[in-house]
Scaffold this motif. Structure first.
Motif, PDB file in Angstrom:
ATOM      1  N   ILE A  61       0.855  -1.193   0.000  1.00  0.00           N
ATOM      2  CA  ILE A  61       0.000   0.000   0.000  1.00  0.00           C
ATOM      3  C   ILE A  61       0.890   1.241   0.000  1.00  0.00           C
ATOM      4  O   ILE A  61       1.728   1.422   0.885  1.00  0.00           O
ATOM      5  CB  ILE A  61      -0.937   0.009   1.223  1.00  0.00           C
ATOM      6  CG1 ILE A  61      -1.852  -1.223   1.196  1.00  0.00           C
ATOM      7  CG2 ILE A  61      -1.772   1.288   1.243  1.00  0.00           C
ATOM      8  CD1 ILE A  61      -2.777  -1.319   2.391  1.00  0.00           C
ATOM      9  N   LYS A  62       0.708   2.076  -1.005  1.00  0.00           N
ATOM     10  CA  LYS A  62       1.495   3.307  -1.147  1.00  0.00           C
ATOM     11  C   LYS A  62       0.551   4.487  -1.436  1.00  0.00           C
ATOM     12  O   LYS A  62      -0.645   4.299  -1.678  1.00  0.00           O
ATOM     13  CB  LYS A  62       2.511   3.168  -2.284  1.00  0.00           C
ATOM     14  CG  LYS A  62       3.544   2.069  -2.061  1.00  0.00           C
ATOM     15  CD  LYS A  62       4.485   2.406  -0.922  1.00  0.00           C
ATOM     16  CE  LYS A  62       5.552   1.347  -0.735  1.00  0.00           C
ATOM     17  NZ  LYS A  62       6.465   1.663   0.401  1.00  0.00           N
ATOM     18  N   ASP A  63       1.146   5.669  -1.442  1.00  0.00           N
ATOM     19  CA  ASP A  63       0.338   6.872  -1.674  1.00  0.00           C
ATOM     20  C   ASP A  63      -0.195   6.952  -3.095  1.00  0.00           C
ATOM     21  O   ASP A  63      -1.249   7.548  -3.344  1.00  0.00           O
ATOM     22  CB  ASP A  63       1.151   8.132  -1.366  1.00  0.00           C
ATOM     23  CG  ASP A  63       1.454   8.271   0.119  1.00  0.00           C
ATOM     24  OD1 ASP A  63       0.700   7.683   0.931  1.00  0.00           O
ATOM     25  OD2 ASP A  63       2.451   8.943   0.463  1.00  0.00           O
ATOM     26  N   ARG A  69       2.678  -0.260  -7.416  1.00  0.00           N
ATOM     27  CA  ARG A  69       3.017  -1.213  -8.476  1.00  0.00           C
ATOM     28  C   ARG A  69       4.508  -1.509  -8.498  1.00  0.00           C
ATOM     29  O   ARG A  69       4.918  -2.671  -8.591  1.00  0.00           O
ATOM     30  CB  ARG A  69       2.571  -0.657  -9.839  1.00  0.00           C
ATOM     31  CG  ARG A  69       2.815  -1.623 -10.998  1.00  0.00           C
ATOM     32  CD  ARG A  69       2.642  -0.924 -12.337  1.00  0.00           C
ATOM     33  NE  ARG A  69       3.711   0.036 -12.573  1.00  0.00           N
ATOM     34  CZ  ARG A  69       4.938  -0.286 -12.998  1.00  0.00           C
ATOM     35  NH1 ARG A  69       5.273  -1.555 -13.209  1.00  0.00           N
ATOM     36  NH2 ARG A  69       5.850   0.653 -13.198  1.00  0.00           N
ATOM     37  N   VAL A  70       5.314  -0.481  -8.435  1.00  0.00           N
ATOM     38  CA  VAL A  70       6.764  -0.658  -8.485  1.00  0.00           C
ATOM     39  C   VAL A  70       7.247  -1.518  -7.323  1.00  0.00           C
ATOM     40  O   VAL A  70       8.100  -2.395  -7.490  1.00  0.00           O
ATOM     41  CB  VAL A  70       7.474   0.716  -8.485  1.00  0.00           C
ATOM     42  CG1 VAL A  70       8.972   0.545  -8.273  1.00  0.00           C
ATOM     43  CG2 VAL A  70       7.202   1.447  -9.787  1.00  0.00           C
ATOM     44  N   PRO A 102      -7.841   1.334  -4.870  1.00  0.00           N
ATOM     45  CA  PRO A 102      -7.754   2.295  -3.764  1.00  0.00           C
ATOM     46  C   PRO A 102      -8.200   1.654  -2.452  1.00  0.00           C
ATOM     47  O   PRO A 102      -9.047   0.757  -2.439  1.00  0.00           O
ATOM     48  CB  PRO A 102      -8.711   3.411  -4.188  1.00  0.00           C
ATOM     49  CG  PRO A 102      -9.679   2.752  -5.114  1.00  0.00           C
ATOM     50  CD  PRO A 102      -8.911   1.678  -5.826  1.00  0.00           C
ATOM     51  N   ARG A 103      -7.610   2.139  -1.352  1.00  0.00           N
ATOM     52  CA  ARG A 103      -7.979   1.664  -0.022  1.00  0.00           C
ATOM     53  C   ARG A 103      -8.527   2.831   0.793  1.00  0.00           C
ATOM     54  O   ARG A 103      -7.902   3.883   0.889  1.00  0.00           O
ATOM     55  CB  ARG A 103      -6.766   1.044   0.684  1.00  0.00           C
ATOM     56  CG  ARG A 103      -6.376  -0.318   0.161  1.00  0.00           C
ATOM     57  CD  ARG A 103      -7.486  -1.304   0.384  1.00  0.00           C
ATOM     58  NE  ARG A 103      -7.136  -2.638  -0.096  1.00  0.00           N
ATOM     59  CZ  ARG A 103      -8.018  -3.637  -0.193  1.00  0.00           C
ATOM     60  NH1 ARG A 103      -9.271  -3.425   0.150  1.00  0.00           N
ATOM     61  NH2 ARG A 103      -7.637  -4.802  -0.630  1.00  0.00           N
ATOM     62  N   GLU A 119      -3.473  -0.006  -3.029  1.00  0.00           N
ATOM     63  CA  GLU A 119      -2.874  -1.327  -2.782  1.00  0.00           C
ATOM     64  C   GLU A 119      -2.658  -2.059  -4.104  1.00  0.00           C
ATOM     65  O   GLU A 119      -3.588  -2.233  -4.895  1.00  0.00           O
ATOM     66  CB  GLU A 119      -3.744  -2.181  -1.875  1.00  0.00           C
ATOM     67  CG  GLU A 119      -3.122  -3.540  -1.589  1.00  0.00           C
ATOM     68  CD  GLU A 119      -4.001  -4.429  -0.733  1.00  0.00           C
ATOM     69  OE1 GLU A 119      -3.452  -5.387  -0.134  1.00  0.00           O
ATOM     70  OE2 GLU A 119      -5.230  -4.195  -0.678  1.00  0.00           O
ATOM     71  N   ALA A 120      -1.445  -2.486  -4.313  1.00  0.00           N
ATOM     72  CA  ALA A 120      -1.120  -3.344  -5.455  1.00  0.00           C
ATOM     73  C   ALA A 120      -0.856  -4.747  -4.917  1.00  0.00           C
ATOM     74  O   ALA A 120      -0.289  -4.909  -3.836  1.00  0.00           O
ATOM     75  CB  ALA A 120       0.098  -2.812  -6.199  1.00  0.00           C
ATOM     76  N   ALA A 121      -1.288  -5.761  -5.652  1.00  0.00           N
ATOM     77  CA  ALA A 121      -1.110  -7.149  -5.205  1.00  0.00           C
ATOM     78  C   ALA A 121      -0.866  -8.046  -6.404  1.00  0.00           C
ATOM     79  O   ALA A 121      -1.347  -7.788  -7.517  1.00  0.00           O
ATOM     80  CB  ALA A 121      -2.329  -7.622  -4.426  1.00  0.00           C
ATOM     81  N   ARG A 122      -0.098  -9.096  -6.160  1.00  0.00           N
ATOM     82  CA  ARG A 122       0.190 -10.074  -7.211  1.00  0.00           C
ATOM     83  C   ARG A 122       0.403 -11.430  -6.578  1.00  0.00           C
ATOM     84  O   ARG A 122       1.010 -11.537  -5.512  1.00  0.00           O
ATOM     85  CB  ARG A 122       1.438  -9.646  -7.994  1.00  0.00           C
ATOM     86  CG  ARG A 122       1.574 -10.347  -9.334  1.00  0.00           C
ATOM     87  CD  ARG A 122       2.713  -9.774 -10.145  1.00  0.00           C
ATOM     88  NE  ARG A 122       2.765 -10.377 -11.458  1.00  0.00           N
ATOM     89  CZ  ARG A 122       3.737 -10.191 -12.333  1.00  0.00           C
ATOM     90  NH1 ARG A 122       4.753  -9.397 -12.018  1.00  0.00           N
ATOM     91  NH2 ARG A 122       3.714 -10.779 -13.505  1.00  0.00           N
TER      92      ARG A 122
END
Length: 254
Positions: A61-63, A69-70, A102-103, A119-122
């Motif tokens: 989770i980033k701004d 993603r990175v 988005p969170r 939040e990015a997830a894989r």
């Protein structure tokens, strides 16, 4: 006119009788009037899994969506590079598509929902044949930054072989049950009238989760070496069969 009507009635009765005779002939000794024996046969084979799929997930989770993603892509790449050193073969390492959303979080003081980040997830799946690598792969995942070990799934490579073995056992069981009924009621077992697979080669997962068999201290005081094994799976089959009762011969004449 009356004679014509009588002729039509006679013809109709003759056709009905002929149709009834044909139906009785087609049913033969499998008709209900002769009696039948109905049974269900069961067969199962215990199989030791020879393949495992390890499921991992990484999230961040980033701004901004790009930052999230990175971070996830860096982690997956680091994990992929580490796994490549094991030379597991083609298609052993499978990374699914990335998801970004988005969170939100409800702010009690402000009485409103606020955006807290993205939040990015894989998900990553690894297919292996050597179960002794599970502990090493878990260590690699954690060091790379993978933050969820989602579980393991076990399977067998030559599934059809065990399906056929279970089916043969189910058929033999049905025949044995039918003969037992015939002997018990002092009748002679006739020909099979109706045969059907209820379930053919269904794999039942019993205690299929990984089991830690042993844990021994490794070189580092903060790590352990684990050995994982899987409980046997069960491949099952079920058949139903209807046999005629042979009323034409005495059981003693077999």
């Amino acid at each position: 006119m009356a004679s014509l009507k009588k002729g039509l009635i006679a013809l109709s009765l003759s056709l009905a009788a002929l149709s009834g005779s044909a139906l009785a002939a087609s049913e033969g000794k499998c008709s209900a009037s002769y009696g039948t024996i109905e049974v269900q046969g069961e067969g199962e084979v215990k199989v030791s899994p020879d393949r495992a799929t390890l499921n991992y997930r990484v999230s961040s989770i980033k701004d901004s969506p790009e930052e999230a993603r990175v971070e996830v892509e860096k982690t997956v790449t680091a994990f992929a590079d580490a796994v490549a050193t094991l030379k597991l073969g083609e298609n052993a390492f499978i990374a699914d598509n990335i998801t970004i959303m988005p969170r939100y979080e409800y702010n009690q003081e402000a009485k409103k929902t606020e955006l807290k980040g993205y939040e990015a997830a894989r998900e990553v799946n690894i297919n292996i044949k050597d179960f002794s690598l599970i502990g090493k792969l878990n260590d690699m995942a954690i060091k790379a930054g993978i933050n969820q070990i989602a579980g393991f799934q076990y399977s067998v490579e030559d599934r059809r072989k065990y399906e056929m073995e279970a089916a043969r056992k189910a058929i033999a069981d049905a025949k044995e049950r039918a003969q037992l009924l015939a002997d018990g009621f002092d009748v002679k077992l006739g020909q099979p009238c109706r045969l059907n697979f209820n379930s053919h080669g269904a794999i039942v997962y019993r205690n299929a989760a990984p089991r830690i068999m042993a844990m021994a201290a490794a070189d580092s005081a903060n790590s352990v070496q684990s050995t994982y094994t899987a409980e046997p799976m069960v491949v099952s089959a079920s058949v139903s069969a209807v046999f005629s009762i042979d009323a034409g011969k005495d059981k003693k004449d077999k």
